[in-house]
Scaffold this motif. Structure first.
Motif, PDB file in Angstrom:
ATOM      1  N   GLY B 203       0.793  -1.233   0.000  1.00  0.00           N
ATOM      2  CA  GLY B 203       0.000   0.000   0.000  1.00  0.00           C
ATOM      3  C   GLY B 203       0.819   1.272   0.000  1.00  0.00           C
ATOM      4  N   VAL B 204       2.113   1.142   0.233  1.00  0.00           N
ATOM      5  CA  VAL B 204       2.983   2.317   0.194  1.00  0.00           C
ATOM      6  C   VAL B 204       4.177   2.018  -0.715  1.00  0.00           C
ATOM      7  N   GLY B 205       4.463   2.922  -1.644  1.00  0.00           N
ATOM      8  CA  GLY B 205       5.618   2.770  -2.518  1.00  0.00           C
ATOM      9  C   GLY B 205       6.698   3.761  -2.146  1.00  0.00           C
ATOM     10  N   TYR B 206       7.890   3.594  -2.736  1.00  0.00           N
ATOM     11  CA  TYR B 206       8.928   4.581  -2.462  1.00  0.00           C
ATOM     12  C   TYR B 206       9.777   4.851  -3.692  1.00  0.00           C
ATOM     13  N   CYS B 221       1.321   6.950  -1.477  1.00  0.00           N
ATOM     14  CA  CYS B 221       0.220   6.097  -1.052  1.00  0.00           C
ATOM     15  C   CYS B 221      -1.066   6.547  -1.735  1.00  0.00           C
ATOM     16  N   LEU B 222      -1.773   5.613  -2.331  1.00  0.00           N
ATOM     17  CA  LEU B 222      -3.078   5.894  -2.928  1.00  0.00           C
ATOM     18  C   LEU B 222      -4.081   5.056  -2.141  1.00  0.00           C
ATOM     19  N   ALA B 223      -4.997   5.691  -1.427  1.00  0.00           N
ATOM     20  CA  ALA B 223      -5.892   4.932  -0.549  1.00  0.00           C
ATOM     21  C   ALA B 223      -7.327   5.419  -0.690  1.00  0.00           C
ATOM     22  N   GLU B 224      -8.251   4.672  -0.055  1.00  0.00           N
ATOM     23  CA  GLU B 224      -9.679   4.976  -0.198  1.00  0.00           C
ATOM     24  C   GLU B 224     -10.050   6.272   0.504  1.00  0.00           C
ATOM     25  N   SER B 225      -9.277   6.600   1.546  1.00  0.00           N
ATOM     26  CA  SER B 225      -9.618   7.815   2.278  1.00  0.00           C
ATOM     27  C   SER B 225      -8.344   8.521   2.708  1.00  0.00           C
ATOM     28  N   ARG B 228      -6.972   6.953   5.912  1.00  0.00           N
ATOM     29  CA  ARG B 228      -6.250   5.701   5.672  1.00  0.00           C
ATOM     30  C   ARG B 228      -4.845   5.998   5.108  1.00  0.00           C
ATOM     31  N   ALA B 229      -4.773   6.913   4.125  1.00  0.00           N
ATOM     32  CA  ALA B 229      -3.490   7.248   3.507  1.00  0.00           C
ATOM     33  C   ALA B 229      -2.555   7.875   4.541  1.00  0.00           C
ATOM     34  N   ASP B 230      -3.074   8.817   5.297  1.00  0.00           N
ATOM     35  CA  ASP B 230      -2.240   9.488   6.302  1.00  0.00           C
ATOM     36  C   ASP B 230      -1.724   8.501   7.335  1.00  0.00           C
ATOM     37  N   GLN B 231      -2.605   7.567   7.732  1.00  0.00           N
ATOM     38  CA  GLN B 231      -2.224   6.576   8.741  1.00  0.00           C
ATOM     39  C   GLN B 231      -1.096   5.687   8.206  1.00  0.00           C
ATOM     40  N   LEU B 232      -1.262   5.201   6.977  1.00  0.00           N
ATOM     41  CA  LEU B 232      -0.251   4.349   6.353  1.00  0.00           C
ATOM     42  C   LEU B 232       1.089   5.076   6.260  1.00  0.00           C
ATOM     43  N   LEU B 233       1.047   6.333   5.803  1.00  0.00           N
ATOM     44  CA  LEU B 233       2.295   7.085   5.642  1.00  0.00           C
ATOM     45  C   LEU B 233       2.929   7.395   6.985  1.00  0.00           C
TER      46      LEU B 233
END
Lengths: 410, 410
Positions: B203-206, B221-225, B228-233
């Motif tokens: 879910g996260v690239g670099y 990160c490309l996410a549904e919300s 979600r994106a902020d949390q992943l990053l």
């Protein structure tokens, strides 16, 4: 002869690297009197790449490509070339031998694939990297395929590509150009005067290139012989020189810091600087020139009023009465730095680079510069537009020109 | 959404300037999750320009152009736009008023033509230069026309263009990115460690971007919300931060000079510099930051040994015995400049920038830097590769990092 350049690679479109190959190849071609008619960047993607290359070949006599030749999976260029020129990819023994010679036992499977090349290609040797270049000679069209990194393609250009293209031009015509660099006049002013000047001229064209406080005038000429072209450019160049006089600071790609460096050295004159708002930028530009230690004694970047007083001998009353950004302070700084350094010249600069620190009376962009030679001191007041870095740069450009004009007047 | 970029101007094809707008716009688009599908450069020539713009509009949803908007005779873009969008060029009173406000009576006829714009265009204000930008909104197609100079188009992109394009994406997915800037580790080292770190991450690239003495790590990160994106990053960003520790000097597009500026200001610490081989470059970088006068007292660029002795109190024996390029001289310069300026810190740098001046014992690229806080002085010896300007730049980068690491250790 119409030439197009196709630069290949996702990294160029994603902004991961600046595409310097356009300027590199454009300027190299110009040296032999050729011009790029167009340029395109395409991603490492089979369909888009094939469409772009076929389109360029349709429209142009010569197509040059850069990039897309690496051994990694996303480099599809070789497949596309095989499809366009209807051939297979085959192992090229001389290329493999060369790679083996350079890598020996360390030659990986991935790098080994660099020796697999389209059968119809003539190889252009790459002495720096691992990817060979190709020439597809499908008369009357020519396709030249080069790797992406500038340090790999530059020797390939110079050794194989430019000589080949020079031969192709072979219509007896010779191309020459001459560039004059001016400062102190705006682009539209230069344009108006050049337009007037060139009205009755035939055989020589011109173009302008504007930078902050610098406008370059480029004369171009395509003639039957080198002698004729040189003569034309010398004649018209003479007109340009008398039109713009001492607004011309250099020729070709000379920088103003190199021009004043040469003048200082020749005249055996030393200089010291006191920089306030430019924060060392002028000195950094001067010291970009090799050998600048011959004429630059040093610089005091006096951000604080304390240093303006203690190190540069600016009287406290001057600072109090007129402020650090004033004609009086600039004058005192120039005289001070000249004296304490024992230099022939002292240059000082003080101003408000912004974004804060401005007022109605002293707005952002107000910059004073002073040049002292021990006998007299000249002060120049400027109002520059732009953000902090632009005010710094414009100030440095005008200050360097102030030194140049002083040296010319000697 | 397919986006194409058309960069306009003979000067780009002639190699007079490097086309940095491709990377500038490509990287800006990437920040909002968009990519350039293609890019082309066309000359300032009516037919070629019109064909290129019409072709791009056919193929793509959004066409961005840069350049060709200057007031000189060879800028034909406005005529072509009027032809494509079937409208007349008309005087735009607000644009003229703005030019009058900025130029007053000095407004020339040539610059006045900048206020004549295609009737169907919406104006994008240009706060830096004189040429306004345009948006042609011909649903479903959008054409965005910007001036060429990066300094002019960057604020226009950020303020008007990117927000507008962000709105248009709206497919429910949210794109987020986070960049960490490192220094002190090489690109292949960073790559190896990131590769290891990201093995089990989904879910996260670099991506990496290497500059001299700086490697940026960009997480995407490309996410549904957005949550979600902020949390992943945030999670993966935490891993990156613990992996690289204090080699990370900043986030986003922070410059190291801004980072140390902020640290100095927060800690209420002042600094003064003694620069030799860098010739004012470090100070110029520090003073690029607004408000730097709060912590920078000043700099002595001591190109001559005389100043090293007289202004910086470097003992003559030190200079004689060890030479100006030595650990001992660097130390004395740092201690000297700290003392005479009454600053908390003194930074000194002395070395051989080349191309001449090197020897077997002291080769080109040998650079000593010293940092003194009054209690102790740290000296660092470096051997840099590259030409004169590169040695200057690498030196400035490592010296700024030396200040940063010292401040971190407090």
């Amino acid at each position: 002869m119409r030439i197009e350049l196709v630069t290949i690679g996702d990294e160029l479109l994603l902004g991961q690297i600046v595409n310097s190959n356009i300027a590199l190849i454009g300027s190299r071609l110009l040296k032999i009197g050729l011009q790029l008619a167009a340029q395109a960047t395409v991603p490492d993607e089979l369909t888009a790449l094939e469409a772009a290359l076929r389109g360029a070949l349709d429209r142009s006599d010569v197509v040059i490509t850069t990039g897309g030749l690496g051994p990694t999976a996303d480099d599809n260029t070789k497949d596309v070339l095989c499809s366009i020129f209807e051939c297979q990819a085959e192992l090229d023994q001389p290329v493999l031998d060369d790679l083996l010679k350079r890598f020996g036992q360390k030659l990986s499977e991935t790098i080994r694939t660099q020796a697999v090349v389209p059968a119809k290609a003539r190889i252009i040797e790459n002495s720096v990297g691992t990817a060979p270049g190709f020439i597809f000679d499908q008369k009357p069209k020519l396709m030249i395929v080069l790797p992406g990194p500038p340090r790999e393609l530059t020797p390939m250009l110079d050794k194989y590509v430019l000589p080949r293209l020079s031969e192709m031009v072979g219509n007896g015509k010779v191309f020459r150009q001459k560039t004059f660099r001016t400062t102190g006049i705006g682009e539209s002013d230069v344009d108006r005067r050049m337009h007037q000047l060139m009205k009755s001229v035939t055989g020589v064209g011109y173009g302008l290139m504007a930078r902050p406080h610098q406008v370059d005038v480029r004369l171009t000429c395509l003639a039957e012989s080198a002698e004729r072209a040189d003569q034309l450019l010398q004649d018209i160049g003479g007109l340009v020189e008398s039109e713009f006089g001492d607004n011309i600071f250099g020729k070709g790609d000379q920088k103003i810091e190199a021009v004043i460096g040469k003048m200082l050295k020749e005249r055996n004159i030393t200089i010291a600087l006191a920089e306030s708002c430019t924060g060392g930028l002028i000195t950094s530009r001067i010291t970009d020139i090799p050998g600048s230690s011959d004429y630059l004694n040093g610089t005091i970047v006096s951000y604080s009023n304390q240093w303006k007083h203690e190190l540069l001998d600016v009287p406290e009353e001057t600072l109090k009465q007129h402020g650090a950004v004033s004609s009086e302070s600039a004058r005192a700084m120039a005289e001070g730095v000249r004296k304490i350094s024992g230099s022939d010249l002292g240059l000082a600069i003080t101003g408000i680079a912004g974004p804060t620190g401005g007022s109605a009376v002293k707005p952002v962009g107000l910059v004073y510069m002073a040049l002292s030679d021990g006998e007299s001191t000249t002060v120049k007041k400027n109002n520059f537009r732009g953000d902090r870095e632009m005010v710094k740069f414009r100030s440095s450009q005008v200050a360097l020109d102030m030194i140049r004009r002083y040296l010319l007047s000697l």
